[in-house]
Every structure is written in structure tokens, then in C-alpha cells.
Motif scaffolding. Sequence first.
Motif, short mmCIF file in Angstrom:
data_model
loop_
_atom_site.label_atom_id
_atom_site.label_comp_id
_atom_site.label_asym_id
_atom_site.label_seq_id
_atom_site.Cartn_x
_atom_site.Cartn_y
_atom_site.Cartn_z
N LEU A 48 46.23 -1.57 77.78
CA LEU A 48 47.23 -0.62 77.31
C LEU A 48 46.57 0.59 76.64
CD1 LEU A 48 49.95 -3.02 75.85
CD2 LEU A 48 49.90 -1.92 78.09
N ARG A 49 45.51 0.36 75.90
CA ARG A 49 44.81 1.47 75.26
C ARG A 49 44.17 2.38 76.31
NH1 ARG A 49 43.20 -2.85 71.61
NH2 ARG A 49 44.36 -2.63 69.65
N HIS A 50 43.68 1.79 77.41
CA HIS A 50 43.12 2.62 78.48
C HIS A 50 44.21 3.48 79.12
CE1 HIS A 50 39.09 1.18 78.30
NE2 HIS A 50 39.36 -0.07 78.66
N VAL B 165 53.30 7.97 71.52
CA VAL B 165 52.53 6.86 70.95
C VAL B 165 51.26 7.41 70.32
CG1 VAL B 165 51.32 4.70 71.43
CG2 VAL B 165 53.48 5.20 72.59
N VAL B 166 51.03 7.07 69.06
CA VAL B 166 49.83 7.50 68.36
C VAL B 166 48.70 6.49 68.52
CG1 VAL B 166 48.86 8.05 66.10
CG2 VAL B 166 51.14 8.86 66.70
N SER B 167 49.04 5.22 68.38
CA SER B 167 48.00 4.20 68.48
C SER B 167 48.63 2.86 68.83
CB SER B 167 47.22 4.07 67.17
OG SER B 167 48.07 3.62 66.13
N LEU B 168 47.76 1.97 69.32
CA LEU B 168 48.12 0.57 69.58
C LEU B 168 47.18 -0.27 68.73
CD1 LEU B 168 48.39 0.87 73.45
CD2 LEU B 168 50.29 0.33 71.95
N ARG B 169 47.72 -0.93 67.73
CA ARG B 169 46.87 -1.63 66.78
C ARG B 169 47.10 -3.14 66.85
NH1 ARG B 169 49.80 0.66 61.31
NH2 ARG B 169 51.67 -0.68 61.36
N ALA C 84 54.36 -1.47 81.50
CA ALA C 84 53.54 -0.29 81.25
C ALA C 84 53.20 0.40 82.56
CB ALA C 84 52.25 -0.67 80.52
N ASN C 85 53.23 1.72 82.55
CA ASN C 85 52.76 2.54 83.66
C ASN C 85 52.10 3.78 83.08
OD1 ASN C 85 54.77 4.51 83.12
ND2 ASN C 85 56.23 3.48 84.44
N PRO C 86 51.55 4.68 83.89
CA PRO C 86 50.86 5.85 83.34
C PRO C 86 51.74 6.80 82.54
CG PRO C 86 50.17 5.46 85.61
CD PRO C 86 51.32 4.55 85.36
N ALA D 213 39.69 -12.42 73.71
CA ALA D 213 40.86 -13.26 73.99
C ALA D 213 41.77 -12.54 74.98
CB ALA D 213 41.61 -13.56 72.70
N GLU D 214 42.62 -13.31 75.68
CA GLU D 214 43.45 -12.74 76.73
C GLU D 214 44.37 -11.65 76.20
OE1 GLU D 214 43.34 -13.11 79.97
OE2 GLU D 214 41.59 -14.41 79.71
N THR D 215 45.01 -11.89 75.07
CA THR D 215 45.91 -10.86 74.54
C THR D 215 45.14 -9.62 74.08
OG1 THR D 215 45.84 -11.99 72.38
CG2 THR D 215 47.68 -12.51 73.84
N ASP D 216 43.92 -9.79 73.63
CA ASP D 216 43.10 -8.63 73.27
C ASP D 216 42.72 -7.83 74.52
OD1 ASP D 216 43.20 -9.22 70.58
OD2 ASP D 216 41.38 -10.45 70.64
N LYS D 217 42.50 -8.53 75.64
CA LYS D 217 42.23 -7.83 76.90
C LYS D 217 43.44 -7.00 77.34
CE LYS D 217 38.99 -11.31 78.69
NZ LYS D 217 38.77 -12.32 79.77
N VAL D 218 44.63 -7.58 77.16
CA VAL D 218 45.85 -6.85 77.51
C VAL D 218 45.97 -5.59 76.67
CG1 VAL D 218 48.37 -6.95 77.46
CG2 VAL D 218 47.06 -8.88 78.36
N MET D 219 45.71 -5.70 75.37
CA MET D 219 45.78 -4.52 74.50
C MET D 219 44.74 -3.49 74.90
SD MET D 219 48.33 -4.91 72.53
CE MET D 219 48.06 -3.61 71.33
N ASP D 220 43.57 -3.94 75.35
CA ASP D 220 42.57 -2.99 75.85
C ASP D 220 43.08 -2.23 77.07
OD1 ASP D 220 40.82 -3.73 73.86
OD2 ASP D 220 39.72 -5.16 75.10
#
Length: 237
Positions: A190-192, A101-105, A80-82, A181-188
Motif C-alpha cells: 500500500l505504501r508503494h 492520504v498523508v501516511s500509512l502507519r 486498493a488501486n493506483p 510479517a504478512e500484514t507488514d508486507k501488505v502495508m508495504d
Amino acid sequence: MTTPDHESPEPQPPVPAVKDRIYRSPAGMAGGVLLLALMGWLGIDALVVGEGRVPWLALASLLLAVPLVVAFTLRPAVFANPERLRVRNPFRVVVLPWGRVVSLRSGFSNEAVTADGDTYQLWAIPVSLRARKRASRKDARLRAEAAAGREGRGTRGSRGAFGGPSRGAVVPEVPEGPLRAETDKVMDELRHLHADHEKTAGPPPAGPDEVTVRWAWEILGPALAGAVLLVILIAVG
């Protein structure tokens, strides 16, 4: 007198302004290394000391199994990058510009949803319900201990000789938000990145801004060859 011609240096590919953030599954990689070591040990032993059709069966089995183990354990990664999200799944590589990308769920799996309604699973970022429950229990325990510590510091028995708080009354630090959880932090994260792109996105780029999908023939080719060879050996008997 003529001077020798100097060869012009080959053009180098442009260096990206921001390096990719790379996300992998440590548990998956560790399991893949162990499985490959076990298969290598058993397969080489069968190739060396096996008799009759055993070496050929071992070779076909390795051709089939090794690419599949690599595909599901070592290969998955998310870059991932900007500007875009590149998803390397077991059998495909998907490049998703943030503008598409519309969303990351996150549900039972982590997924990226595009403007066309297509859904791509992020194999490298698996959902762990056990990790979520463990983080939730730890968050509740920390908040309960912090509340008990604050109440204890307000009681008379917890005060020192001069009326101040007792040295033993330590209030644990509580995070600002709930523990994740760690994977939830990663998704956060990516959402940022996705949200930052939506805030700073200018006019659309001159080049194509479409989702691209490439099949991983470097994985599928050897696996199919091993499967065909194994079927032939079994059929021949």
C-alpha cells in the motif's frame, strides 16, 4: 413500409483500467464461518424444538448476533488501486483518494492518516505482534546459518578431495531485506501504491477529490432490530 424500432442497449458502467487489489484477513474469515455455523446450528435448533418464548428469544439473538459476527469477520476488506484506497470496516465504508492520504502507519493497528488529520483503521489488515516476532526470529536464524555456512566452506575440513567446497556444505539463501510479517508486507504494498501516486500525480481531477464515509446500514439495521426485539422480550418477561 416501416421497420420496427430497436431498443438501444442500456449503457454499461465503465470498466476500471486497473483492477483493485483486495486484502482480507484469512484468520478472521475462517473464525467468522465457524461462528456462523455454530450460531446457525444452535439457533435453528432453538427455533424448531424450543417452547414458549424460546423461539422468539432465539430469533432476536440471531438478528443481533449474526450481523455483528459478519461485520467483524467476513465484511472487513481493503480495496486498493493506483487512484484510491477503499476501506470496508465493520460499520463504515471509507473511500480515500491517494491525494488525500498523508501516511500509512503501523503500530498496534494499521491506519491511514489523511491531510485533515483524520485516522481510519484498516480492520482487514490486523497487526500481529506474534507474527512479527516469528518473522524476526526466522530472519535471525537464516542469517546465522548463512554466516556459519560461509565460514564452514572456508575451513579445511569442509573441502572436497580436490580442494573445492564439500557437497554437503550448503549455504542457505538469505533474503535481501529483513523478513516481514504478512500484514507488514501488505502495508508495504500500500505504501508503494501511495508513493507511486505521489510520483505520477498530475493536475487534480475535475471531480471531487474528497474522503467519503458511508455507514453500513445493511449491518446496523438488522442488529438494531434484533437488539430492540431482545430488550422487549426481556422486559415483558
